[in-house]
Design an enzyme around this catalytic site. Structure first.
Site, short mmCIF file in Angstrom:
data_model
loop_
_atom_site.label_atom_id
_atom_site.label_comp_id
_atom_site.label_asym_id
_atom_site.label_seq_id
_atom_site.Cartn_x
_atom_site.Cartn_y
_atom_site.Cartn_z
N GLN A 132 0.99 -1.12 -0.32
CA GLN A 132 0.07 0.13 -0.31
C GLN A 132 0.70 1.49 -0.26
OE1 GLN A 132 -3.59 -0.70 2.25
NE2 GLN A 132 -1.51 -1.44 3.54
N VAL A 155 3.74 4.11 -0.82
CA VAL A 155 4.18 4.36 -2.66
C VAL A 155 5.59 5.14 -1.95
CG1 VAL A 155 1.73 5.66 -3.02
CG2 VAL A 155 3.36 7.07 -1.46
N HIS A 171 -1.78 1.34 -4.28
CA HIS A 171 -1.52 3.28 -3.99
C HIS A 171 -1.17 3.96 -5.00
CE1 HIS A 171 -3.88 1.91 -0.24
NE2 HIS A 171 -4.77 1.15 -0.96
N CYS A 231 -5.42 12.84 -19.19
CA CYS A 231 -4.87 11.98 -20.43
C CYS A 231 -4.57 10.89 -19.50
CB CYS A 231 -4.36 11.51 -21.08
SG CYS A 231 -2.82 12.07 -21.69
N GLY A 284 3.16 -4.51 8.96
CA GLY A 284 3.19 -2.81 9.24
C GLY A 284 1.52 -2.44 8.21
N THR A 285 0.48 -2.67 8.58
CA THR A 285 -0.47 -2.53 7.79
C THR A 285 -1.83 -2.36 9.02
OG1 THR A 285 -2.16 -1.92 6.75
CG2 THR A 285 -1.91 -3.64 6.76
N SER A 286 -2.57 -1.56 9.44
CA SER A 286 -3.45 -0.37 11.06
C SER A 286 -5.34 -1.81 9.81
CB SER A 286 -3.83 0.68 10.55
OG SER A 286 -4.43 0.99 9.79
N ASN A 288 3.83 -7.40 13.53
CA ASN A 288 2.91 -5.62 13.48
C ASN A 288 2.89 -5.59 15.30
OD1 ASN A 288 1.72 -3.42 13.82
ND2 ASN A 288 0.70 -3.67 12.46
N GLU A 330 1.63 -4.47 16.97
CA GLU A 330 0.46 -4.59 18.02
C GLU A 330 -0.86 -5.24 16.60
OE1 GLU A 330 -0.32 -0.47 18.02
OE2 GLU A 330 -1.23 0.14 15.84
P1 OAD Z 1 -0.77 3.38 8.78
O1 OAD Z 1 -0.51 4.31 9.36
O2 OAD Z 1 -2.66 2.57 9.05
O3 OAD Z 1 -0.96 1.61 9.79
C1 OAD Z 1 0.94 1.39 10.29
C2 OAD Z 1 0.49 -0.16 10.76
O4 OAD Z 1 2.31 -0.33 11.34
C3 OAD Z 1 0.02 0.20 11.85
O5 OAD Z 1 -0.54 -1.09 12.47
C4 OAD Z 1 1.23 0.26 13.33
O6 OAD Z 1 0.88 -0.73 14.55
C5 OAD Z 1 2.22 -0.22 12.11
N1 OAD Z 1 3.77 -0.18 12.98
C6 OAD Z 1 4.21 0.82 12.97
N2 OAD Z 1 6.00 1.10 13.35
C7 OAD Z 1 5.90 -0.69 13.15
C8 OAD Z 1 7.15 -1.31 12.31
N3 OAD Z 1 7.94 -0.53 12.74
N4 OAD Z 1 7.22 -2.83 11.79
C9 OAD Z 1 5.35 -2.58 11.30
N5 OAD Z 1 4.70 -2.33 11.95
C10 OAD Z 1 4.57 -0.42 12.01
O7 OAD Z 1 -0.55 2.38 7.15
P2 OAD Z 1 -1.72 1.91 6.12
O8 OAD Z 1 -1.75 0.92 6.80
O9 OAD Z 1 -0.54 1.19 5.11
O10 OAD Z 1 -3.25 5.50 1.45
O11 OAD Z 1 -2.46 2.69 5.84
C11 OAD Z 1 -3.23 2.30 4.09
C12 OAD Z 1 -3.54 3.52 4.04
O12 OAD Z 1 -3.88 4.70 4.44
C13 OAD Z 1 -2.43 3.68 3.13
O13 OAD Z 1 -1.76 3.67 1.68
C14 OAD Z 1 -2.34 5.81 2.37
C15 OAD Z 1 -3.49 5.37 3.70
O14 OAD Z 1 -4.28 6.09 3.36
C16 OAD Z 1 -2.94 6.21 0.42
O15 OAD Z 1 -1.53 6.77 0.96
C17 OAD Z 1 -3.75 6.09 -1.16
#
Ligand code: OAD
Length: 252
Positions: free
Chosen positions: A106, A108, A124, A135, A193-195, A219, A221
């Site tokens: 996800q 960029v 993304h 275009c 590393g995604t929420s 993660n 958490e």
């Molecule tokens: P978030 O900021 O929502 O979540 C980040 C996750 O990474 C959380 O669960 C943290 O606990 C975890 N985290 C923090 N430090 C970490 C580490 N050192 N190792 C592993 N995990 C860690 O980010 P995303 O889930 O990626 O979209 O957000 C999804 C999308 O929301 C992004 O792609 C963006 C945003 O809108 C666009 O930009 C189009």
């Protein structure tokens, strides 16, 4: 001596890795956190804490004030280019040397590609290229960070914009198909590393679950994806993934 639960879990995952034919790493902003790129939703310290995303990451915002939007992305691009992939990225590349690996991200920032991952689906978009707002032609020339931000399409003269999927926009179909194919054919999925807060990306790991893949959550958490996961390796990506690789090498 009783091993700590994490070590036992690490060994369980190592066994799955040893037998896996196709491994998918599904990553979010936490994968880049240890490179110095703030995540989006971490309480108050996150990227959004200082910005209103709807004022910056949407087609309406770009129409209303293109310079402000382009400035914000130019700063994020410079930040990404100033970062280097950590050992967790390199562990994924190392694992790819002995089995099929697909990265679905996800993010960029293109740090997976800079680390050497060869099969990456970007859900993304990316900060590095720009595309035409009219275009949709992609402009691969590197925007000059010091030149005036607004640039124009070489084929139709339309305004160039970051190649980022903005709020309200569709995900790129070919990247989604690449990701879905990988999730349906993998036997092991790491969610790193995604929420799990942003759809449709957050729903994608369910495809792997339904297709019978083993799922590992990496993660600091627990997230919504914990319900899909057979193992939760609690910790930072830059610590857990290299530890897993070390375990694999110790027993190789
Ligand atoms: P978030 O900021 O929502 O979540 C980040 C996750 O990474 C959380 O669960 C943290 O606990 C975890 N985290 C923090 N430090 C970490 C580490 N050192 N190792 C592993 N995990 C860690 O980010 P995303 O889930 O990626 O979209 O957000 C999804 C999308 O929301 C992004 O792609 C963006 C945003 O809108 C666009 O930009 C189009």
């Amino acid at each position: 001596m009783l091993e700590d639960p994490q070590t036992r879990e690490l060994d369980r995952v190592r066994t799955w890795l040893d037998n896996a034919k196709h491994v998918v790493f599904f990553t979010g902003a936490g994968m880049s956190a240890e490179c110095g790129i703030p995540t989006f939703r971490e309480a108050q310290t996150g990227f959004w804490a200082r910005f209103d995303p709807m004022e910056l990451a949407s087609p309406e915002a770009f129409k209303r004030h293109p310079e402000q939007v382009l400035q914000w992305y130019a700063e994020r691009r410079a930040q990404a280019l100033n970062c280097a992939p950590h050992a967790g990225y390199r562990a994924i590349v190392e694992i790819e040397k002995s089995r099929r690996v697909t990265v679905i991200t996800q993010n960029v920032d293109r740090l997976h590609q800079r680390a050497g991952s060869r099969h990456v689906a970007e859900l993304h978009g990316n900060l590095i290229t720009e595309s035409c707002f009219k275009c949709e032609a992609v402009d691969y020339s590197q925007p000059n960070l010091n030149a005036p931000y607004q640039r124009y399409c070489k084929s139709c003269g339309g305004q160039l914009r970051p190649s980022i999927v903005w709020f309200g926009e569709q995900l790129p179909a070919e990247q989604v198909l690449k990701a879905e194919d990988a999730l349906l054919t993998c036997d092991l999925l790491f969610i790193v590393g995604t929420s799990a807060a942003v759809y449709p990306a957050a729903a994608m790991p369910q495809l792997a679950k339904d297709a019978g893949a083993k799922i590992v959550l990496v993660n600091p958490e627990r997230t919504e994806h914990a319900v899909l996961s057979s193992v939760f390796l609690q910790g930072a990506a830059g610590v857990v993934l290299p530890a897993l690789l070390d375990r694999m090498n110790e027993t190789a």
